[in-house]
Design an enzyme around this catalytic site. Sequence first.
Site, mmCIF file in Angstrom:
data_model
loop_
_atom_site.group_PDB
_atom_site.id
_atom_site.type_symbol
_atom_site.label_atom_id
_atom_site.label_comp_id
_atom_site.label_asym_id
_atom_site.label_seq_id
_atom_site.Cartn_x
_atom_site.Cartn_y
_atom_site.Cartn_z
ATOM 1 N N ASP A 255 164.194 -32.337 -30.895
ATOM 2 C CA ASP A 255 163.162 -32.436 -31.936
ATOM 3 C C ASP A 255 163.886 -32.579 -33.268
ATOM 4 O O ASP A 255 165.043 -32.983 -33.271
ATOM 5 C CB ASP A 255 162.218 -31.225 -31.865
ATOM 6 C CG ASP A 255 160.825 -31.549 -32.417
ATOM 7 O OD1 ASP A 255 160.759 -32.185 -33.477
ATOM 8 O OD2 ASP A 255 159.820 -31.171 -31.795
ATOM 9 N N HIS A 278 164.599 -35.863 -33.637
ATOM 10 C CA HIS A 278 163.533 -36.578 -34.335
ATOM 11 C C HIS A 278 163.921 -36.799 -35.795
ATOM 12 O O HIS A 278 163.070 -37.010 -36.637
ATOM 13 C CB HIS A 278 162.215 -35.799 -34.253
ATOM 14 C CG HIS A 278 161.623 -35.740 -32.878
ATOM 15 N ND1 HIS A 278 160.463 -35.063 -32.599
ATOM 16 C CD2 HIS A 278 162.029 -36.276 -31.704
ATOM 17 C CE1 HIS A 278 160.182 -35.180 -31.303
ATOM 18 N NE2 HIS A 278 161.135 -35.907 -30.738
#
Length: 444
Positions: A255, A278
């Site tokens: 993430d 991310h």
Amino acid sequence: MFITAFVAVALLQASIVWSSAFDDAGVIAPGGRPSERPNHAIAPYKTGKPLVPSPERNKTCIIQSHGNGLDDSDHILSAIHECNPGGHVVFQKNQTYTVGTALDLTFLRSIDLDIQGTIVFSNDTDYWQANSFNQTFQNATTFFQLGGSDVNVYGGGTLDGNGQVWYDLYAEDIYILRPILFGTIGLHGGRIEDLNLRYSPQWYNLVANSSNVVFSNIDIAGGSRSKNPAKNTDGWDTYRSSHIVIQNSHIDNGDDCVSFKPNSTDIVVQNLICNGSHGISVGSLGQYIGEVDIVKNIYVYNITLSNATSGARIKVWPGISSALSGDLQGGGGSGAVSNITYDGMKISNVDYAIEITQCYGQKNRTLCEQFPSNLTISSVNLRNFYGKTSEKYDPLVGSLICSSPSVCGNITISDVNVTSPSGTNLYECGNIDGIDKMVDCMEK
Ligand SMILES: *[C@@H]1O[C@H](CO)[C@@H](O)[C@H](O)[C@H]1NC(C)=O
Ligand SMILES: *[C@@H]1O[C@H](CO)[C@@H](O)[C@H](O)[C@H]1NC(C)=O
Ligand SMILES: *[C@@H]1O[C@H](CO)[C@@H](O)[C@H](O)[C@H]1NC(C)=O
Ligand SMILES: *[C@@H]1O[C@H](CO)[C@@H](O)[C@H](O)[C@H]1NC(C)=O
Ligand SMILES: *[C@@H]1O[C@H](CO)[C@@H](O)[C@H](O)[C@H]1NC(C)=O
Ligand SMILES: *[C@@H]1O[C@H](CO)[C@@H](O)[C@H](O)[C@H]1NC(C)=O
Ligand SMILES: *[C@@H]1O[C@H](CO)[C@@H](O)[C@H](O)[C@H]1NC(C)=O
Ligand SMILES: *[C@@H]1O[C@H](CO)[C@@H](O)[C@H](O)[C@H]1NC(C)=O
Ligand SMILES: *[C@@H]1O[C@H](CO)[C@@H](O)[C@H](O)[C@H]1NC(C)=O
Ligand SMILES: *[C@@H]1O[C@H](CO)[C@@H](O)[C@H](O)[C@H]1NC(C)=O
Ligand SMILES: *[C@@H]1O[C@H](CO)[C@@H](O)[C@H](O)[C@H]1NC(C)=O
Ligand SMILES: *[C@@H]1O[C@H](CO)[C@@H](O)[C@H](O)[C@H]1NC(C)=O
């Protein structure tokens, strides 16, 4: 030789305290030798506020482990109490400490935690759900909370969150509360350096209500060994914190590599290698109605980022309530994102090099534009990006979508040399005045 060296070090200390006793043979294990403080240089950028000096410690406390996977929290806590304030606590090299109790360490003052061994958090998901510390933001909870002032944590050891049981449990029930591995909560003045963080149930680091904290040389890795992915494993999330440095670290996660949550100000992030993330994200912000979220004075420098969904990302919820998923919904909150610089990002296999959205969680663009975000975006500088995106959005290499030009502007993009696998460098653009003079916007 080892013992002699140890005794020499010991004589320099005012006293040495063992949390229990010497080992069975009455011998001081070499693993109890205190390590030197690393004090990595904060470079090249600083937050504008120097760290207060951290005086030499005057006492050493060496922690014994019970072994056999028994809860070592009693030993850890008594050693820390013994050495606080002013001491140096050693988690011995080659020892594994099990932590099965939520430890509130927010009372720390002028102490060094020298983690040379491994700390593993127990896999008792029922216990942790009932007892880990609620941090009042996005249902975040932490295994422990470390706070106070003048705290140094280092030693080259490992904190292991035993994440697999959590990844598997989350696949059955998304509403379980998965603890964050490292909770830096209310720490004012401190350095966290030379540590390995492994298998966090969700975020690796939450830095909340803190100031003047440096993270340096942190190695983050872990993943799921089952079919259930390790979700929401952000590297760092900062919240209600200022003057934080995150640098010289390697992050392999699933993430955000680093995420600036509400009220993150004067933060430097530099010299990171992020894989599988991310990206480096501002937000999400504006999630809660009635809340004011401020993210300003952020400098992100020299990031190498691969196999990710985004490189630089700013995510702001629109003015209308929206749902991204069952456990992630929001919108309508107000505030401001301003003075954000991303300078130097080398990407490979990243879906969007740059992603700015003020319609986070709302797939319907018309609806987002009808209810522009109550949270403004201004003074964003993105420069010196290079590398190749992934095929995912080819021919696009980025997406720059605001909810209205009246709440989003003064964004500059320069020296971005990023191409898609097919050789294009197009962006999806919306509601940002002058953006088509800086990048090639795809015709609608
Ligand atoms: C730690 O373990 C390794 C390998 O088992 C050994 O070589 C080393 O001497 C040990 N170090 C200490 C400080 O006990
Ligand atoms: C060690 O340092 C602490 C914190 O500075 C201080 O409170 C304490 O009195 C010192 N102890 C000794 C034995 O010098
Ligand atoms: C949890 O840990 C205990 C002791 O370390 C072990 O015996 C047990 O198998 C583990 N449970 C799971 C579900 O991994
Ligand atoms: C944190 O909140 C959860 C859910 O509301 C609750 O079950 C848990 O007991 C709380 N933890 C503490 C330490 O208060
Ligand atoms: C927090 O947990 C509650 C109860 O499980 C859930 O309804 C809510 O959506 C969660 N909120 C966030 C932001 O995850
Ligand atoms: C950029 O970061 C890398 C580590 O990722 C480091 O090796 C390199 O020296 C840094 N470059 C500059 C100019 O700071
Ligand atoms: C952020 O800071 C602003 C201004 O200081 C304050 O009004 C607001 O309540 C803070 N928001 C959060 C989420 O802490
Ligand atoms: C913008 O942020 C940088 C640090 O990233 C800081 O040096 C500068 O003073 C800030 N500018 C303003 C106008 O606050
Ligand atoms: C990116 O992912 C590929 C495929 O999983 C892997 O081989 C490669 O090592 C990754 N890149 C980096 C820099 O870790
Ligand atoms: C998007 O929102 C607009 C405005 O409320 C509405 O007219 C339209 O039907 C919505 N589109 C979809 C696909 O839901
Ligand atoms: C948020 O924005 C919406 C739509 O732009 C507006 O109707 C609403 O009054 C705003 N709320 C606040 C608290 O400013
Ligand atoms: C952009 O900057 C100008 C000049 O500083 C200012 O007047 C304007 O309001 C800013 N626009 C936005 C959307 O912040």
